[in-house]
Design an enzyme around this catalytic site. Sequence first.
Site, short mmCIF file in Angstrom:
data_model
loop_
_atom_site.label_atom_id
_atom_site.label_comp_id
_atom_site.label_asym_id
_atom_site.label_seq_id
_atom_site.Cartn_x
_atom_site.Cartn_y
_atom_site.Cartn_z
N PRO A 10 0.81 -1.22 0.00
CG PRO A 10 -0.17 -1.13 2.11
CD PRO A 10 0.59 -2.02 1.20
CG ASN A 11 -0.14 4.31 1.36
OD1 ASN A 11 -1.15 4.75 0.84
ND2 ASN A 11 -0.13 3.89 2.61
NE ARG A 18 2.42 7.65 2.72
CZ ARG A 18 3.05 6.64 3.27
NH1 ARG A 18 3.70 5.79 2.52
NH2 ARG A 18 3.03 6.47 4.57
CE1 TYR A 23 8.54 6.04 2.36
CE2 TYR A 23 6.87 7.73 2.67
CZ TYR A 23 7.45 6.55 3.05
OH TYR A 23 6.97 5.87 4.14
CG ASN A 75 8.62 -1.22 0.28
OD1 ASN A 75 7.88 -1.26 1.26
ND2 ASN A 75 9.28 -0.12 -0.07
CB ALA A 78 1.53 0.15 6.54
CD GLU A 99 10.38 -6.37 5.08
OE1 GLU A 99 9.61 -7.36 5.08
OE2 GLU A 99 10.59 -5.66 6.08
CG HIS A 101 11.24 -1.12 4.72
ND1 HIS A 101 9.86 -1.09 4.72
CD2 HIS A 101 11.60 -2.32 5.24
CE1 HIS A 101 9.41 -2.21 5.22
NE2 HIS A 101 10.44 -2.98 5.55
CG LEU A 102 11.68 3.39 -1.16
CD1 LEU A 102 10.46 4.09 -1.75
CD2 LEU A 102 12.84 3.40 -2.13
CB SER A 103 11.93 5.82 4.92
OG SER A 103 10.96 4.92 5.44
NE ARG A 108 8.99 7.05 8.32
CZ ARG A 108 8.02 6.79 7.46
NH1 ARG A 108 8.16 5.83 6.56
NH2 ARG A 108 6.91 7.50 7.47
NE ARG A 112 5.85 4.85 9.68
CZ ARG A 112 4.86 4.64 8.83
NH1 ARG A 112 4.82 3.55 8.10
NH2 ARG A 112 3.89 5.53 8.70
#
Length: 144
Positions: A10-11, A18, A23, A75, A78, A99, A101-103, A108, A112
């Site tokens: 999602p997203n 966003r 991002y 990825n 959430a 896996e 994750h960009l961030s 965070r 998370r």
Amino acid sequence: MKTIAILHGPNLDRLGKREPEVYGHATLADLEDFIRVGARQRGLGTTFFQSASEGALVDKIHALTDEGIAGFIVNFGAYSHTSIALRDALSAAELPAVEVHLSDIKAREPFRHHSMTAGACRAMISGKGFGGYAEALDQITQWL
């Protein structure tokens, strides 16, 4: 040529719109182009899938596994922090997975900091932007 699947949760379809301060301004299409070129340089084919639906992602993992996919880069957004179903689907696939994750999930919000789905992957890369996908391609290439 072996093909790997890149699954986005999602997203991820909102990249470029966003939270650009987190991002960046690049889009999902930009990310997929980046991955496609990097995979081709490593002798890999790619297939991409994005969904905001947890069930659709589970179904896609099962279908791709049955079709003979060589491995996964995921990825789940959430869902990484909450989904036992996605973790179980990846575990059942018994294929190499990374896996990404960009961030940096550890920098965070506290909720998370833990990835439920990373335990079904051979590696987890976080906080390296698009470069994390290049690193994932390098790792998965070594395992195939």
